[in-house]
Design a protein around this motif. Structure first.
Motif, PDB file in Angstrom:
ATOM      1  N   VAL A 177      -7.862 -37.170 -26.016  1.00 47.76           N
ATOM      2  CA  VAL A 177      -7.451 -38.548 -25.741  1.00 47.76           C
ATOM      3  C   VAL A 177      -6.221 -38.494 -24.847  1.00 47.76           C
ATOM      4  CG1 VAL A 177      -6.582 -40.711 -26.718  1.00 47.76           C
ATOM      5  CG2 VAL A 177      -8.353 -39.412 -27.933  1.00 47.76           C
ATOM      6  N   LEU A 178      -6.284 -39.155 -23.709  1.00 48.50           N
ATOM      7  CA  LEU A 178      -5.141 -39.238 -22.812  1.00 48.50           C
ATOM      8  C   LEU A 178      -4.202 -40.327 -23.314  1.00 48.50           C
ATOM      9  CD1 LEU A 178      -3.797 -38.384 -20.091  1.00 48.50           C
ATOM     10  CD2 LEU A 178      -5.019 -40.311 -19.057  1.00 48.50           C
ATOM     11  N   MET A 179      -2.920 -39.966 -23.492  1.00 45.62           N
ATOM     12  CA  MET A 179      -1.930 -40.918 -23.948  1.00 45.62           C
ATOM     13  C   MET A 179      -0.766 -40.935 -22.959  1.00 45.62           C
ATOM     14  SD  MET A 179      -1.851 -40.151 -28.067  1.00 45.62           S
ATOM     15  CE  MET A 179      -1.286 -41.837 -28.445  1.00 45.62           C
ATOM     16  N   GLY A 180      -0.108 -42.067 -22.845  1.00 44.53           N
ATOM     17  CA  GLY A 180       0.994 -42.153 -21.900  1.00 44.53           C
ATOM     18  C   GLY A 180       2.022 -43.180 -22.302  1.00 44.53           C
ATOM     19  N   ARG A 181       3.188 -43.074 -21.650  1.00 42.91           N
ATOM     20  CA  ARG A 181       4.236 -44.051 -21.889  1.00 42.91           C
ATOM     21  C   ARG A 181       5.220 -44.064 -20.730  1.00 42.91           C
ATOM     22  NH1 ARG A 181       8.366 -45.276 -26.973  1.00 42.91           N
ATOM     23  NH2 ARG A 181       8.282 -47.521 -26.632  1.00 42.91           N
ATOM     24  N   ASN A 182       5.694 -45.252 -20.423  1.00 43.83           N
ATOM     25  CA  ASN A 182       6.779 -45.409 -19.452  1.00 43.83           C
ATOM     26  C   ASN A 182       7.916 -44.486 -19.855  1.00 43.83           C
ATOM     27  OD1 ASN A 182       9.497 -46.605 -18.777  1.00 43.83           O
ATOM     28  ND2 ASN A 182       8.201 -47.969 -17.578  1.00 43.83           N
ATOM     29  N   PHE A 183       8.379 -43.658 -18.923  1.00 40.56           N
ATOM     30  CA  PHE A 183       9.364 -42.649 -19.293  1.00 40.56           C
ATOM     31  C   PHE A 183      10.700 -43.269 -19.698  1.00 40.56           C
ATOM     32  CE2 PHE A 183      12.221 -39.027 -18.799  1.00 40.56           C
ATOM     33  CZ  PHE A 183      11.493 -38.042 -19.443  1.00 40.56           C
ATOM     34  N   ARG A 184      11.045 -44.389 -19.123  1.00 43.10           N
ATOM     35  CA  ARG A 184      12.304 -45.037 -19.503  1.00 43.10           C
ATOM     36  C   ARG A 184      12.243 -45.462 -20.965  1.00 43.10           C
ATOM     37  NH1 ARG A 184      14.454 -49.740 -15.706  1.00 43.10           N
ATOM     38  NH2 ARG A 184      14.570 -47.918 -14.341  1.00 43.10           N
ATOM     39  N   ALA A 185      11.106 -46.010 -21.384  1.00 45.25           N
ATOM     40  CA  ALA A 185      10.939 -46.406 -22.786  1.00 45.25           C
ATOM     41  C   ALA A 185      10.911 -45.179 -23.689  1.00 45.25           C
ATOM     42  CB  ALA A 185       9.661 -47.225 -22.954  1.00 45.25           C
ATOM     43  N   LEU A 186      10.247 -44.129 -23.228  1.00 47.95           N
ATOM     44  CA  LEU A 186      10.199 -42.881 -23.998  1.00 47.95           C
ATOM     45  C   LEU A 186      11.594 -42.299 -24.145  1.00 47.95           C
ATOM     46  CD1 LEU A 186       8.426 -40.692 -25.328  1.00 47.95           C
ATOM     47  CD2 LEU A 186       8.235 -39.620 -23.073  1.00 47.95           C
ATOM     48  N   ASN A 187      12.379 -42.382 -23.096  1.00 50.46           N
ATOM     49  CA  ASN A 187      13.739 -41.862 -23.116  1.00 50.46           C
ATOM     50  C   ASN A 187      14.618 -42.648 -24.090  1.00 50.46           C
ATOM     51  OD1 ASN A 187      15.451 -39.840 -21.991  1.00 50.46           O
ATOM     52  ND2 ASN A 187      16.517 -41.420 -20.849  1.00 50.46           N
ATOM     53  N   ALA A 188      14.460 -43.961 -24.088  1.00 52.78           N
ATOM     54  CA  ALA A 188      15.242 -44.802 -24.999  1.00 52.78           C
ATOM     55  C   ALA A 188      14.899 -44.493 -26.453  1.00 52.78           C
ATOM     56  CB  ALA A 188      14.973 -46.283 -24.703  1.00 52.78           C
ATOM     57  N   ARG A 189      13.622 -44.260 -26.738  1.00 50.26           N
ATOM     58  CA  ARG A 189      13.203 -43.922 -28.103  1.00 50.26           C
ATOM     59  C   ARG A 189      13.778 -42.575 -28.508  1.00 50.26           C
ATOM     60  NH1 ARG A 189       8.616 -46.014 -30.907  1.00 50.26           N
ATOM     61  NH2 ARG A 189       8.075 -44.773 -32.745  1.00 50.26           N
ATOM     62  N   ARG A 190      13.781 -41.623 -27.559  1.00 50.34           N
ATOM     63  CA  ARG A 190      14.354 -40.302 -27.819  1.00 50.34           C
ATOM     64  C   ARG A 190      15.802 -40.407 -28.251  1.00 50.34           C
ATOM     65  NH1 ARG A 190      17.949 -37.735 -24.934  1.00 50.34           N
ATOM     66  NH2 ARG A 190      17.697 -39.105 -23.135  1.00 50.34           N
ATOM     67  N   VAL A 191      16.594 -41.191 -27.543  1.00 50.83           N
ATOM     68  CA  VAL A 191      18.017 -41.329 -27.830  1.00 50.83           C
ATOM     69  C   VAL A 191      18.243 -41.988 -29.186  1.00 50.83           C
ATOM     70  CG1 VAL A 191      20.154 -42.450 -27.108  1.00 50.83           C
ATOM     71  CG2 VAL A 191      18.668 -41.376 -25.402  1.00 50.83           C
ATOM     72  N   ALA A 192      17.436 -42.983 -29.491  1.00 51.45           N
ATOM     73  CA  ALA A 192      17.642 -43.756 -30.718  1.00 51.45           C
ATOM     74  C   ALA A 192      17.101 -43.076 -31.966  1.00 51.45           C
ATOM     75  CB  ALA A 192      16.989 -45.138 -30.574  1.00 51.45           C
ATOM     76  N   GLN A 193      16.078 -42.266 -31.823  1.00 52.19           N
ATOM     77  CA  GLN A 193      15.365 -41.773 -32.994  1.00 52.19           C
ATOM     78  C   GLN A 193      15.980 -40.552 -33.658  1.00 52.19           C
ATOM     79  OE1 GLN A 193      11.151 -40.504 -32.500  1.00 52.19           O
ATOM     80  NE2 GLN A 193      10.715 -42.012 -34.079  1.00 52.19           N
ATOM     81  N   ASN A 194      16.435 -39.596 -32.851  1.00 52.11           N
ATOM     82  CA  ASN A 194      16.882 -38.337 -33.448  1.00 52.11           C
ATOM     83  C   ASN A 194      17.992 -37.718 -32.612  1.00 52.11           C
ATOM     84  OD1 ASN A 194      17.130 -35.685 -34.445  1.00 52.11           O
ATOM     85  ND2 ASN A 194      14.976 -35.656 -35.082  1.00 52.11           N
ATOM     86  N   PRO A 195      19.174 -37.491 -33.196  1.00 52.27           N
ATOM     87  CA  PRO A 195      20.293 -36.893 -32.444  1.00 52.27           C
ATOM     88  C   PRO A 195      19.950 -35.543 -31.835  1.00 52.27           C
ATOM     89  CG  PRO A 195      21.061 -37.789 -34.538  1.00 52.27           C
ATOM     90  CD  PRO A 195      19.556 -37.831 -34.581  1.00 52.27           C
ATOM     91  N   PHE A 196      19.028 -34.811 -32.450  1.00 49.66           N
ATOM     92  CA  PHE A 196      18.650 -33.498 -31.938  1.00 49.66           C
ATOM     93  C   PHE A 196      18.154 -33.588 -30.495  1.00 49.66           C
ATOM     94  CE2 PHE A 196      15.547 -30.202 -31.035  1.00 49.66           C
ATOM     95  CZ  PHE A 196      16.167 -29.049 -31.467  1.00 49.66           C
ATOM     96  N   PHE A 197      17.463 -34.670 -30.162  1.00 51.33           N
ATOM     97  CA  PHE A 197      16.847 -34.791 -28.845  1.00 51.33           C
ATOM     98  C   PHE A 197      17.759 -35.444 -27.804  1.00 51.33           C
ATOM     99  CE2 PHE A 197      13.175 -34.468 -31.699  1.00 51.33           C
ATOM    100  CZ  PHE A 197      12.508 -33.407 -31.086  1.00 51.33           C
ATOM    101  N   ARG A 198      18.984 -35.725 -28.184  1.00 51.47           N
ATOM    102  CA  ARG A 198      19.924 -36.246 -27.192  1.00 51.47           C
ATOM    103  C   ARG A 198      20.432 -35.099 -26.333  1.00 51.47           C
ATOM    104  NH1 ARG A 198      23.288 -39.912 -31.577  1.00 51.47           N
ATOM    105  NH2 ARG A 198      21.551 -41.313 -32.091  1.00 51.47           N
ATOM    106  N   PHE A 199      20.703 -35.397 -25.067  1.00 49.87           N
ATOM    107  CA  PHE A 199      21.258 -34.374 -24.191  1.00 49.87           C
ATOM    108  C   PHE A 199      22.211 -35.010 -23.197  1.00 49.87           C
ATOM    109  CE2 PHE A 199      16.756 -35.189 -23.024  1.00 49.87           C
ATOM    110  CZ  PHE A 199      16.944 -35.925 -21.856  1.00 49.87           C
ATOM    111  N   SER A 200      23.042 -34.179 -22.600  1.00 48.89           N
ATOM    112  CA  SER A 200      24.119 -34.667 -21.748  1.00 48.89           C
ATOM    113  C   SER A 200      23.689 -34.728 -20.284  1.00 48.89           C
ATOM    114  CB  SER A 200      25.334 -33.739 -21.875  1.00 48.89           C
ATOM    115  OG  SER A 200      25.037 -32.463 -21.325  1.00 48.89           O
ATOM    116  N   ALA A 201      24.490 -35.449 -19.503  1.00 50.93           N
ATOM    117  CA  ALA A 201      24.256 -35.538 -18.062  1.00 50.93           C
ATOM    118  C   ALA A 201      24.398 -34.156 -17.420  1.00 50.93           C
ATOM    119  CB  ALA A 201      25.237 -36.521 -17.432  1.00 50.93           C
ATOM    120  N   LEU A 202      25.276 -33.323 -17.988  1.00 49.00           N
ATOM    121  CA  LEU A 202      25.464 -31.981 -17.464  1.00 49.00           C
ATOM    122  C   LEU A 202      24.195 -31.145 -17.642  1.00 49.00           C
ATOM    123  CD1 LEU A 202      27.240 -29.810 -16.221  1.00 49.00           C
ATOM    124  CD2 LEU A 202      28.091 -29.273 -18.529  1.00 49.00           C
TER     125      LEU A 202
END
Length: 236
Positions: free
Chosen positions: A191-216
């Protein structure tokens, strides 16, 4: 881009700490260890047929738009993950999903210009320590997200077994786009699944601190992977 958590592995009755090293492999570099790991993992899952050479790879591995990650425990390759970038045009054929899912063409009509497909996730089947497998898997995903972010992806794609659809809907917010009876190189429906990357990125930041990363980290990944057009091997 480095990731060295203080993991603990139970081995022969003893606990030992060791680092987990991530490496980025460009097209044209020796990825034999990765192909061997993939073969063992996908054969264990009964997703591919036996091969005498014990390797699992395809033409996408050597495209300039492909980036391959590998995790090493010492000298042993214990995990791998691949990102294939595309432009949303079915004729470009830079992502495996484009060969079987015509729905990709509709994404360009919606304004997406920089697609990325996450493929060929593999973890050494002999690793049974749940904590280690989870951290290994998560570290590969995190690094993949950093690279996708550095590559300015605007839409993320994955192809999964039908039984995994609900998981990716709940955990990442992916939406099912299409279904096929098989996936390139895999003997199973997908099954092909997809998501707008901006929305995926926002979920990443909000859901789990482990998946946060810096601009560096993003800047380092951009230099590491894209400044040379993925033309040379690099070690994180």
């Amino acid at each position: 881009m480095s990731f060295k958590p203080p993991l603990v592995l139970q081995h022969q009755g003893q606990k030992s700490k060791f680092p987990l090293d991530l490496k980025v492999f460009a097209p044209g570099t020796d990825k034999t260890d990765i192909y061997r790991l993939r073969y063992r993992a996908f054969r264990e899952a009964q997703l591919i047929l036996p091969r005498e050479d014990g390797l699992f790879f395809d033409d996408y591995d050597e495209l300039e738009t492909t980036c391959t990650l590998a995790a090493f425990n010492g000298d042993a390759c214990v995990g791998s993950f691949r990102l294939t970038f595309g432009e949303g045009r079915p004729g470009a054929a830079s992502m495996p999903c484009q060969s079987i899912f015509p729905a990709i063409g509709a994404l360009e009509e919606q304004g997406y210009r920089r697609l990325v497909e996450f493929t060929r996730m593999a973890v050494a089947p002999e690793i049974t320590n749940t904590s280690f497998r989870t951290t290994l898997y998560a570290s590969l995903v995190r690094a993949g997200l950093i690279i996708a972010h550095a590559g300015e992806a605007d839409y993320g794609l994955i192809s999964v077994n039908p039984s995994q659809v609900r998981f990716y809907e709940m955990m990442c917010g992916f939406k099912a786009l299409a279904r096929a009876d098989a996936y390139p190189g895999i003997n199973a429906p997908a099954v092909l699944m997809g998501r707008n990357f901006r929305a995926l990125n926002a979920r990443r930041v909000a859901q789990n601190p482990f998946f946060r990363f810096s601009a560096l980290e993003v800047s380092d990944a951009r230099t590491l992977v894209f400044a040379t057009a993925m033309g040379e091997a690099a070690t994180a």
